[in-house]
Design a protein around this motif. Structure first.
Motif, PDB file in Angstrom:
ATOM      1  N   LEU A  93      26.389  -4.876  -0.140  1.00 53.69           N
ATOM      2  CA  LEU A  93      27.318  -5.994  -0.506  1.00 53.69           C
ATOM      3  C   LEU A  93      28.166  -5.599  -1.523  1.00 53.69           C
ATOM      4  O   LEU A  93      29.145  -6.619  -1.954  1.00 53.69           O
ATOM      5  CB  LEU A  93      26.183  -7.173  -1.328  1.00 53.69           C
ATOM      6  N   ALA A  94      28.323  -4.348  -1.927  1.00 54.29           N
ATOM      7  CA  ALA A  94      29.341  -4.140  -2.910  1.00 54.29           C
ATOM      8  C   ALA A  94      30.863  -4.439  -2.455  1.00 54.29           C
ATOM      9  O   ALA A  94      31.791  -5.008  -3.241  1.00 54.29           O
ATOM     10  CB  ALA A  94      29.326  -2.810  -3.502  1.00 54.29           C
ATOM     11  N   ASP A  95      31.186  -3.864  -0.997  1.00 51.08           N
ATOM     12  CA  ASP A  95      32.357  -4.249  -0.642  1.00 51.08           C
ATOM     13  C   ASP A  95      32.604  -5.771  -0.338  1.00 51.08           C
ATOM     14  O   ASP A  95      33.744  -6.163  -0.754  1.00 51.08           O
ATOM     15  CB  ASP A  95      32.579  -3.485   0.717  1.00 51.08           C
ATOM     16  N   ASP A  96      31.592  -6.400  -0.123  1.00 52.81           N
ATOM     17  CA  ASP A  96      31.562  -7.866  -0.095  1.00 52.81           C
ATOM     18  C   ASP A  96      32.066  -8.524  -1.400  1.00 52.81           C
ATOM     19  O   ASP A  96      33.057  -9.359  -1.371  1.00 52.81           O
ATOM     20  CB  ASP A  96      30.227  -8.498   0.274  1.00 52.81           C
ATOM     21  N   ALA A  97      31.457  -8.090  -2.346  1.00 54.62           N
ATOM     22  CA  ALA A  97      31.881  -8.498  -3.739  1.00 54.62           C
ATOM     23  C   ALA A  97      33.270  -8.200  -4.095  1.00 54.62           C
ATOM     24  O   ALA A  97      34.032  -9.215  -4.694  1.00 54.62           O
ATOM     25  CB  ALA A  97      30.851  -7.710  -4.859  1.00 54.62           C
ATOM     26  N   LEU A 121      38.819  -1.980  -2.445  1.00 53.61           N
ATOM     27  CA  LEU A 121      37.878  -2.104  -1.390  1.00 53.61           C
ATOM     28  C   LEU A 121      38.019  -1.015  -0.207  1.00 53.61           C
ATOM     29  O   LEU A 121      36.993  -0.271   0.067  1.00 53.61           O
ATOM     30  CB  LEU A 121      37.706  -3.320  -0.931  1.00 53.61           C
ATOM     31  N   VAL A 122      39.212  -1.193   0.296  1.00 51.42           N
ATOM     32  CA  VAL A 122      39.580  -0.090   1.426  1.00 51.42           C
ATOM     33  C   VAL A 122      39.261   1.197   0.941  1.00 51.42           C
ATOM     34  O   VAL A 122      38.853   2.338   1.637  1.00 51.42           O
ATOM     35  CB  VAL A 122      40.910  -0.213   1.890  1.00 51.42           C
ATOM     36  N   GLU A 123      39.754   1.630  -0.247  1.00 45.84           N
ATOM     37  CA  GLU A 123      39.670   3.063  -0.815  1.00 45.84           C
ATOM     38  C   GLU A 123      38.338   3.499  -1.075  1.00 45.84           C
ATOM     39  O   GLU A 123      37.678   4.662  -0.796  1.00 45.84           O
ATOM     40  CB  GLU A 123      40.448   3.201  -2.119  1.00 45.84           C
ATOM     41  N   SER A 124      37.567   2.652  -1.858  1.00 48.04           N
ATOM     42  CA  SER A 124      36.316   2.667  -2.249  1.00 48.04           C
ATOM     43  C   SER A 124      35.230   2.842  -1.265  1.00 48.04           C
ATOM     44  O   SER A 124      34.091   3.360  -1.279  1.00 48.04           O
ATOM     45  CB  SER A 124      35.882   1.903  -3.366  1.00 48.04           C
ATOM     46  N   TYR A 125      35.392   1.751  -0.087  1.00 53.68           N
ATOM     47  CA  TYR A 125      34.519   1.932   0.826  1.00 53.68           C
ATOM     48  C   TYR A 125      34.975   1.671   2.217  1.00 53.68           C
ATOM     49  O   TYR A 125      35.006   0.822   2.963  1.00 53.68           O
ATOM     50  CB  TYR A 125      33.739   0.402   0.797  1.00 53.68           C
ATOM     51  N   PRO A 126      35.606   2.936   2.706  1.00 55.29           N
ATOM     52  CA  PRO A 126      36.240   3.134   3.769  1.00 55.29           C
ATOM     53  C   PRO A 126      35.624   2.866   5.011  1.00 55.29           C
ATOM     54  O   PRO A 126      36.196   2.465   5.916  1.00 55.29           O
ATOM     55  CB  PRO A 126      36.964   4.523   3.771  1.00 55.29           C
ATOM     56  N   HIS A 127      34.344   2.996   5.235  1.00 52.45           N
ATOM     57  CA  HIS A 127      33.561   2.546   6.058  1.00 52.45           C
ATOM     58  C   HIS A 127      32.844   1.278   6.117  1.00 52.45           C
ATOM     59  O   HIS A 127      31.932   0.972   7.078  1.00 52.45           O
ATOM     60  CB  HIS A 127      32.620   3.568   6.372  1.00 52.45           C
ATOM     61  N   GLY A 128      33.061   0.572   5.378  1.00 55.09           N
ATOM     62  CA  GLY A 128      32.386  -0.823   4.817  1.00 55.09           C
ATOM     63  C   GLY A 128      33.011  -1.821   5.766  1.00 55.09           C
ATOM     64  O   GLY A 128      34.017  -1.517   6.896  1.00 55.09           O
TER      65      GLY A 128
END
Length: 180
Positions: A93-97, A121-128
Motif C-alpha cells: 500500500l506504499a504506492d497508494d499512500a 510514486l512513478v519513480e519509487s514504485y515503477p511496477h506499482g
C-alpha cells in the motif's frame, strides 16, 4: 475537468480499490495457509475501519488512520500517509499512500506538491498498481497548467501500458477529444 471525467476517475479509483482488496485478501489467505499469524488493526477505529479493506489484518493501523483522516478531510492525513511510507516503504500500500498524499495536496490546492508526490510514486514504485493513475493525473495537472505537450506525453505513456491497465480508457478518451 468535466463532471463526466471526474466521475470516470472516481469510478476507476473505486474499481482499483476493489481489485486491490481481492488481491490482498488472496495474499492474506496464502500467508495464513503458510501458518503466519498477522496482527489485526486496533479496535479503536470501530466500524469506520471497515471502509473498503481497512479491517483486514495485513493493513497497518497507520494506513487505516491516514485513510480515515483523508476521508474526513483532515489535513493531518498528509503527514500520516508520509509516516506510513517512511515506516513501510515496501508495503503493497506504499504506492497508494503516495497517491492519496497527492490527492490530498490537490484538494488543498498545492499542485506543485501533488506533481512531486506523483513523480515520486512513478519513480519509487515503477511496477506499482497506481502508476498508470499517477501518470494520468500528472498529465491532467500539466494540461491544466497549460503545459499541453508535457501533459499529452504523460497521458500517452499510460496508453503504452497494457490495455487492461486502469487509466488507459480515460487516457484514450482525453486524447480523442484533443483530436490525437
Amino acid at each position: 475537468m468535466e463532471c463526466r471525467e471526474k466521475l470516470a476517475l472516481l469510478h476507476e479509483e473505486l474499481e482499483l480499490e476493489r481489485v486491490k482488496a481481492a488481491w490482498l485478501q488472496t495474499l492474506l489467505e496464502l500467508k495464513e495457509a503458510e501458518g503466519e499469524s498477522l496482527p489485526s488493526p486496533p479496535a479503536t477505529y470501530g466500524e469506520a475501519v471497515n471502509v473498503l479493506f481497512l479491517s483486514k489484518p495485513w493493513v497497518p493501523a497507520l494506513f487505516c488512520q491516514a485513510y480515515l483522516e483523508m476521508r474526513e478531510r483532515d489535513p493531518r492525513a498528509l503527514n500520516t500517509f508520509k509516516a506510513f511510507v517512511e515506516r513501510y516503504p515496501h508495503h503493497p500500500l506504499a504506492d497508494d499512500a503516495l497517491y492519496y498524499m497527492a490527492q490530498e495536496a490537490l484538494r488543498l490546492g498545492d499542485q506543485k506538491k501533488a506533481l512531486a508526490l506523483l513523480g515520486k510514486l512513478v519513480e519509487s514504485y515503477p511496477h506499482g498498481d497506481r502508476v498508470s493513475q499517477a501518470k494520468l493525473k500528472i498529465g491532467l495537472i500539466l494540461v491544466g497548467e497549460g503545459r499541453i505537450k508535457e501533459g499529452e506525453i504523460e497521458i500517452e505513456e499510460v496508453l503504452e501500458g497494457s490495455p487492461y491497465t486502469l487509466g488507459t480508457q480515460e487516457a484514450e478518451a482525453l486524447l480523442k477529444r484533443e483530436g490525437r
